[in-house]
Design a protein around this motif. Sequence first.
Motif, short mmCIF file in Angstrom:
data_model
loop_
_atom_site.label_atom_id
_atom_site.label_comp_id
_atom_site.label_asym_id
_atom_site.label_seq_id
_atom_site.Cartn_x
_atom_site.Cartn_y
_atom_site.Cartn_z
N LEU B 251 0.80 -1.23 0.00
CA LEU B 251 0.00 0.00 0.00
C LEU B 251 0.83 1.27 0.00
O LEU B 251 0.34 2.34 -0.37
CB LEU B 251 -0.90 0.02 1.25
CG LEU B 251 -2.12 -0.89 1.17
CD1 LEU B 251 -2.56 -1.29 2.56
CD2 LEU B 251 -3.25 -0.17 0.44
N ASN B 253 3.35 2.79 -1.64
CA ASN B 253 3.51 3.62 -2.83
C ASN B 253 2.18 4.16 -3.34
O ASN B 253 2.10 5.29 -3.84
CB ASN B 253 4.18 2.80 -3.95
CG ASN B 253 5.68 2.71 -3.76
OD1 ASN B 253 6.33 3.67 -3.34
ND2 ASN B 253 6.24 1.54 -4.04
N ILE B 254 1.15 3.33 -3.22
CA ILE B 254 -0.12 3.72 -3.81
C ILE B 254 -0.84 4.78 -2.97
O ILE B 254 -1.35 5.76 -3.49
CB ILE B 254 -0.99 2.46 -4.04
CG1 ILE B 254 -0.31 1.62 -5.13
CG2 ILE B 254 -2.40 2.82 -4.45
CD1 ILE B 254 -0.42 0.15 -4.98
N GLU B 257 0.99 7.89 -3.56
CA GLU B 257 0.68 8.44 -4.88
C GLU B 257 -0.66 9.20 -4.84
O GLU B 257 -0.83 10.23 -5.49
CB GLU B 257 0.63 7.31 -5.91
CG GLU B 257 0.48 7.76 -7.36
CD GLU B 257 1.75 8.40 -7.92
OE1 GLU B 257 2.84 8.12 -7.41
OE2 GLU B 257 1.62 9.21 -8.87
N ALA B 258 -1.60 8.66 -4.04
CA ALA B 258 -2.93 9.27 -3.95
C ALA B 258 -2.95 10.45 -2.96
O ALA B 258 -4.00 11.05 -2.73
CB ALA B 258 -3.96 8.22 -3.55
N TYR B 425 -3.66 6.19 7.07
CA TYR B 425 -4.47 6.80 6.01
C TYR B 425 -4.91 8.17 6.48
O TYR B 425 -5.51 8.30 7.54
CB TYR B 425 -5.70 5.93 5.70
CG TYR B 425 -5.36 4.49 5.40
CD1 TYR B 425 -5.03 4.09 4.10
CD2 TYR B 425 -5.35 3.53 6.41
CE1 TYR B 425 -4.69 2.78 3.83
CE2 TYR B 425 -5.03 2.21 6.13
CZ TYR B 425 -4.70 1.84 4.85
OH TYR B 425 -4.36 0.53 4.58
N TYR B 450 -12.99 -0.53 7.02
CA TYR B 450 -11.92 -0.25 6.05
C TYR B 450 -12.48 0.29 4.73
O TYR B 450 -12.53 -0.41 3.71
CB TYR B 450 -11.11 -1.52 5.82
CG TYR B 450 -9.81 -1.34 5.09
CD1 TYR B 450 -8.73 -0.73 5.70
CD2 TYR B 450 -9.64 -1.82 3.80
CE1 TYR B 450 -7.52 -0.57 5.04
CE2 TYR B 450 -8.44 -1.68 3.13
CZ TYR B 450 -7.39 -1.06 3.75
OH TYR B 450 -6.18 -0.92 3.09
N GLU B 455 -12.50 3.31 -1.64
CA GLU B 455 -12.00 4.68 -1.84
C GLU B 455 -10.63 4.72 -2.54
O GLU B 455 -10.31 5.68 -3.23
CB GLU B 455 -11.89 5.41 -0.49
CG GLU B 455 -13.24 5.73 0.13
CD GLU B 455 -13.12 6.61 1.37
OE1 GLU B 455 -12.65 6.11 2.39
OE2 GLU B 455 -13.47 7.80 1.29
N ILE B 456 -9.83 3.70 -2.32
CA ILE B 456 -8.51 3.67 -2.95
C ILE B 456 -8.35 2.42 -3.82
O ILE B 456 -7.89 2.50 -4.97
CB ILE B 456 -7.37 3.68 -1.89
CG1 ILE B 456 -7.42 4.96 -1.05
CG2 ILE B 456 -6.00 3.51 -2.55
CD1 ILE B 456 -6.95 6.23 -1.72
N ALA B 457 -8.72 1.27 -3.28
CA ALA B 457 -8.33 0.01 -3.90
C ALA B 457 -9.28 -0.45 -5.01
O ALA B 457 -8.96 -1.39 -5.73
CB ALA B 457 -8.24 -1.08 -2.83
N GLY B 458 -10.44 0.19 -5.13
CA GLY B 458 -11.38 -0.26 -6.15
C GLY B 458 -11.96 -1.62 -5.85
O GLY B 458 -12.42 -2.33 -6.74
N LYS B 462 -16.31 1.64 -6.36
CA LYS B 462 -15.30 2.69 -6.50
C LYS B 462 -15.91 4.02 -6.06
O LYS B 462 -16.97 4.41 -6.55
CB LYS B 462 -14.89 2.77 -7.98
CG LYS B 462 -13.49 3.25 -8.19
CD LYS B 462 -13.06 3.02 -9.63
CE LYS B 462 -11.59 3.34 -9.78
NZ LYS B 462 -11.10 3.14 -11.14
N PRO B 465 -12.23 9.31 -3.00
CA PRO B 465 -11.80 9.47 -1.60
C PRO B 465 -11.91 10.91 -1.10
O PRO B 465 -11.99 11.14 0.11
CB PRO B 465 -10.33 9.02 -1.62
CG PRO B 465 -9.90 9.12 -3.05
CD PRO B 465 -11.13 8.88 -3.87
N LEU B 466 -11.95 11.87 -2.01
CA LEU B 466 -11.88 13.27 -1.60
C LEU B 466 -13.25 13.90 -1.32
O LEU B 466 -13.32 15.07 -0.94
CB LEU B 466 -11.15 14.09 -2.66
CG LEU B 466 -9.63 13.80 -2.74
CD1 LEU B 466 -9.04 14.27 -4.06
CD2 LEU B 466 -8.89 14.42 -1.56
#
Lengths: 87, 585
Positions: B251, B253-254, B257-258, B425, B450, B455-458, B462, B465-466
């Motif tokens: 998680l 890096n991802i 990235e987000a 998070y 969770y 919100e992130i992982a799809g 989907k 998240p914002l």
Amino acid sequence: MGARRLAEMQVEVTVFATLRKYLPDLPVGGSKYIKVDPGATPADLIQILGLPADEVKIVIRNHVITELDEIVEDGDRIAFAPAIAGG
Amino acid sequence: MTRKIVRINMSNQKATYEDVPKKWAKWGGRGMTSAIVFEEIPPTCHPLGPNNKVVIAPGWVTGTPAAPSSGRTSFGGKSPLTGTIKESNAGGLSGQKIAKLGLAAIILEGTPAKDQWYYLVITKDGVEFKDASDLMGKGMYEIDEILWKDYPKTAVIGIGQAGEMKLSNAGISVNDPENKPGRYAGRGGLGAVLGARGIKAIVIDDAGGPGVDIANKELFEKGRKNLTEAIQEHALTKKDGGLNAYGTDVLMNIVNEAGGLPTRNFSAGQFEGAAKISGEAIAEVVEKRDGKGMTGHGCHPGCIIQCSNIYPDESGEALVSCLEYETAWALGANCGIDNLDIIARMTRECNDLGLDTIEAGNSIAIAMEGGLLEFGDAEGALKLFNEIRNKTPMGRILGQGVEATAKAFGVHRVPTVKGQSMPAYEPRAIKGIGVTYATSTMGADHTSGYTIAPEIAGVSGKLDPLTDEGKADLSLAFQASTAFIDSSGYCLFIAFPILDIQTGFEGMVDTVAGVMGIDLTGDDAIALGKEVLKMERLFNERAGFTKEDDRLPEFMRYEKLPPHDVVWSMTDEELDKVFAWVHED
């Protein structure tokens, strides 16, 4: 053709986790720049990069999660990730 | 055979066995611990006083043959960190062995004479109370080793020096198949509550135990097959999938990235050193050092996801298991540290001393903000663990967690809810998880709902998240289904395949119904989860918590988080919707 080349754009791309094996030259945390035509989408980038489309689950454009058909712009950073979660 | 409860009274060192009473017969895991805590612990009691208890329960299917990834053990009590009810669950060897002894719960109550410490040995023949003098002052690596000399291949539950000192960040360790500590019921300080019972360790030997009854074997087998297939098919949980190949730190890096990776005490959403402490980096170290390190390690027998790892030192020897996302983040990004080897050493310190890695890293981050050392000072951070080992006043402050450390250092940016610090998070950048942090019965806790999945992982749909919209309902749905999964004994990570693959979900429910001999549908699962939440919520209300405690820290409302430059914008009314049903249903 010439006009089209003038309009060519550059985007930064990176891949994470299990997608890294398809771009083996990229170090962990590394990215590369590729030239694309205007109107290109993440789906096009996936083809250009040779990623298996069915393994790409998350596309992040300039730090915002986006869709495969969103049009990218010059200078964008696009990241691709497979299914991830955990915690 | 009827499931039993063993009640262990530390005041007189007596153990009594009772059949599980009808009122608790339907519960396992978190449902069982929360039901017992709700009924037997006075909500206003002091968490370290004589009226608190530690309740230990395996899940519904734990200990059954071949139910995949189902070895969780739930630990419950009143938390010294939060003052709320607490359920913290761990992998490792304990759950399956407790269940195979025919036990649905172990209740640890009472207090021995001052300075009397025991270790317990629980076998098919009963409970032995052993003098623990020789174990005192020792860390969990040594404790596990010593106890396996006399009790090989047993489960060892125990506390390090942090639990002996009754620090609010003391976790409870469970050994892994290699007999190393590191499978922690970490959050909420239940190690201190075990310490307050005068218990240093508990050995569980299931030899000759009756095993777990399965009421409807056919249904169980059908469900087991469907669930196993779903786990093996889903891209995240299959062999060589994201979790198996990279561990939970996939998680890093991802989320970075987000823009949702809390950095330097929650002052930014991205860390420039994220890649260096990512799951990909861990996998590279394991490969390059070519020694005893590994990815795809299982924390308990029968796990088919195997998301754990063994991180090797520079010479290839095993240094620590497991380097997880939360751990690498708390001791890494949130402290501005990008040195994976030092993060691994700090993780080993936490596992040895008996500290929750999230709260430990966040406490160091607070101390950094307070000027004790610079952000990024990896060597300095590592040395701080000696303060705890040496029981210095500084060590005791850090070991009390984020809020105590913030007070000691005059820091007002305190990322906690109900006394427990936030995990990896950023709620300003991932709004749904902020709702979970705010409203969870456990204090700030990602595992209790969770929402990162959509919100992130799809996974399971989907969602942006914002945005705030719909996040209250989303969080409640996740909190309810999580309370059900936490009661089952399954690892929470089975949630990802079963949310995406309907037959997997049905299979999971069928295994529970098969073991318990009850009719159960997916809807019942959510209803049972809500029942657990309701008991927990009412316990907290009776302990003095109100809806005003369901809030994120003030600074998140006015401090913009880069790179998205967003603040926490969820209205209080929206947050109050999450648990409004408790007094309406």
